[in-house]
Design an enzyme around this catalytic site. Structure first.
Site, PDB file in Angstrom:
ATOM      1  N   GLY A 131      15.524 -19.467 -52.307  1.00 15.42           N
ATOM      2  CA  GLY A 131      16.804 -18.868 -52.658  1.00 15.42           C
ATOM      3  C   GLY A 131      17.933 -19.875 -52.694  1.00 15.42           C
ATOM      4  O   GLY A 131      18.910 -19.691 -53.429  1.00 15.42           O
ATOM      5  N   ALA A 132      17.820 -20.947 -51.911  1.00 15.55           N
ATOM      6  CA  ALA A 132      18.869 -21.969 -51.910  1.00 15.55           C
ATOM      7  C   ALA A 132      18.966 -22.649 -53.272  1.00 15.55           C
ATOM      8  O   ALA A 132      20.053 -23.030 -53.718  1.00 15.55           O
ATOM      9  CB  ALA A 132      18.603 -22.989 -50.811  1.00 15.55           C
ATOM     10  N   GLY A 183      51.344 -13.765 -36.284  1.00 14.56           N
ATOM     11  CA  GLY A 183      51.244 -13.444 -37.701  1.00 14.56           C
ATOM     12  C   GLY A 183      51.461 -14.634 -38.607  1.00 14.56           C
ATOM     13  O   GLY A 183      50.930 -14.677 -39.722  1.00 14.56           O
TER      14      GLY A 183
END
Length: 524
Positions: free
Chosen positions: A414-415, A181
């Protein structure tokens, strides 16, 4: 005693010293010294592992004589003072920070209830005073003898990290084991440092991995500094030794604001010449020839000095903190040296997290664009390229800091959109005369648009070449986007630094109202 008896007492008789007070002071000094020195056999073992003690590390990090310790005499189930963590506050270059350093010489630095409460105390003080938090991790994990109380202690730390996120900078330095953890704490920090050979971080150790999967790995192979610096992306910075590590922690702190309500530390820039003629030679005109975007960044920033984050991970995009005109900026740039500068899943995550950090702490963003698109392939699509690309899109759309875009060469598909285009809220878009902004490159576009004509042509190569020239001249010429209001100016590369500085000065007092909502839903 009568008044007459008091009057005949000799006035010159000396008063005896307060022996009890002197004894208490001596005892306290002795105890303090013993706590500070620690168990010398355990200290020798720590040194034998090539590691410093908690207090020695604090001496490297903090200004000399500035450390103020809290709860030095706190005890938990270890029975030892400090309970395995040295906590308090000091200064770095005169600026206040709160720190805790886990002490591996006491029960392996394991975390119990008292240990956790000390960490929680300095975290609360850091938020209350608006000061950065620096955590020095060197721990075997939860103290098994304390059972659920150790787990409860971790939970309290994680909750405070989330509450402090975007309010004060959080830096985690992993200098030894950080298992189970405990590994979530560095993952929640804004920046994580690791030292090679001595630092390891993982959720389940090699023995558990072997028992469950049969795979045999060493601690370093499973969670060493190079694994997290180059593969998982959990480590922001990786160093060979503790000295260089702490030098970079100090450097990073010099570039960060103390909190989200204060500006990053700056200075008055007096050098007047902002022309950088070398830029025209650094970036080839030919769109497919590679170059190092870091050389471009060096030309743009003050004194050619910048601090690159996640240098070893997702190297096809470069993220860096630097100063321009004396003020801190965050720089994001495609790296043509690696995968031609394409965006992929890792690069999108890296840039998105950096953009969100800069926005949280009011650091202006400068985006250098030379991107041929997103990396194609089933590995990328199956790995969530759409979702990860949307993270970068979301980060830029949400950012309210001043945003300046500079298009150096290619800006395809799209880049182009997600690299802080005008359509998603960029404040000022600049482009070099070599810019090519389009859905795709001219050759690819011609192959799609004129597929039937090319298939029927007597000389497909000759026709393709002519159509490519025609397409480029009509739709991809340097002023096409500017003529349509998507680029503010087409500039001489030599004037890039001056143009960006003018833009940042213009945007300095930018404010943006956002609609009332609890929070958005980032495409995690």
């Amino acid at each position: 005693m009568s008044i007459s008896e008091m009057e005949v007492r000799p006035a010159s008789r000396p008063t005896p010293p307060p022996r009890t007070m002197r004894s208490l002071r001596d005892r306290r000094d002795e105890l303090t010294s013993r706590v500070a020195l620690g168990n010398q056999k355990a200290v020798a073992r720590q040194h034998g592992l090539g590691k410093r003690t908690a207090r020695e590390r604090l001496e490297l990090l903090l200004d000399e004589g500035s450390f103020v310790e809290v709860e030095m005499f706190r005890r938990g189930t270890t029975g030892a003072h400090t309970d395995g963590v040295v906590a308090g506050s000091g200064t770095v270059d005169g600026r206040r920070v709160f720190v805790y350093a886990q002490d591996f010489t006491i029960s392996g630095g394991s975390l119990g209830a008292a240990h956790a409460e000390k960490i929680q105390k300095v975290m609360d003080l850091a938020v209350a005073t608006g000061s950065p938090i620096v955590a020095l991790n060197d721990s075997g994990g939860a103290r098994i003898q304390e059972g659920v109380m150790a787990l409860n202690g971790y939970g309290g730390i994680f909750r405070r990290q989330v509450e402090a996120s975007g309010i004060v900078p959080q830096i985690s330095v992993v200098l030894g084991p950080c298992a189970g953890g405990a590994a979530y704490s560095p993952a929640l920090a804004d920046f994580t440092f690791m030292v090679r050979e001595t630092a390891q971080m993982y959720l389940t150790g090699p023995d558990v991995v072997a028992a469950v999967s049969g795979e045999r790995v060493t601690h370093d192979q499973l969670g060493g500094a190079d694994v997290h610096g180059g593969m998982s992306g959990v480590a922001t910075f990786v160093h060979d030794d503790e000295e260089s590590c702490f030098a970079d922690v100090r450097h990073l702190l010099s570039l960060l604001p103390a909190n989200n309500l204060e500006p990053a530390p700056g200075y008055e820039w007096t050098a007047g010449d902002h022309l950088r003629p070398a830029l025209a030679d650094l970036v080839p005109v030919e769109p497919n020839r590679p170059y190092d975007i870091r050389a471009v960044i060096a030309e743009l920033v003050d004194d050619e000095d910048f601090l690159e984050v996640h240098e070893g991970w997702a190297a096809n995009v470069v993220c860096a903190l630097a100063r321009m005109g004396g003020q801190v900026v965050g720089i994001v740039g495609n790296q043509p040296l690696i995968l031609a500068g394409v965006l992929d899943t890792a690069a999108s995550q890296k840039a998105a997290r950096f953009v969100r950090f800069c926005d949280a702490f009011n650091i202006p963003l400068v985006t250098l664009v030379d991107v041929p698109g997103f990396l194609p392939g089933t590995d990328q699509e199956y790995g969530g390229a759409i979702r990860h690309g949307a993270k970068l899109l979301y980060a830029y759309c949400e950012a309210s800091v001043p945003r300046v875009q500079v298009i150096l060469r290619k800006a395809y598909g799209g880049a182009y959109i997600v690299m802080d285009s005008r359509s998603i809220g960029c404040d000022l878009s600049l482009a070099w005369p070599t810019n090519e902004i389009a859905v795709m490159g001219a050759e690819a576009a011609v192959n799609v648009i004129h597929r039937k004509e090319l298939a029927a042509a007597a000389d497909p190569a000759e026709l393709r070449a002519a159509l490519v020239v025609e397409y480029a001249e009509e739709l991809v010429h340097p002023y096409y986007a500017a003529e349509r209001g998507l680029v503010d100016d087409v500039i001489d590369p030599a004037e890039t630094r001056a143009a960006v500085l003018r833009g940042l000065a213009m945007l300095r007092d930018k404010r943006r109202r956002t609609p009332a909502r609890k929070h958005g839903n980032v495409p995690l």
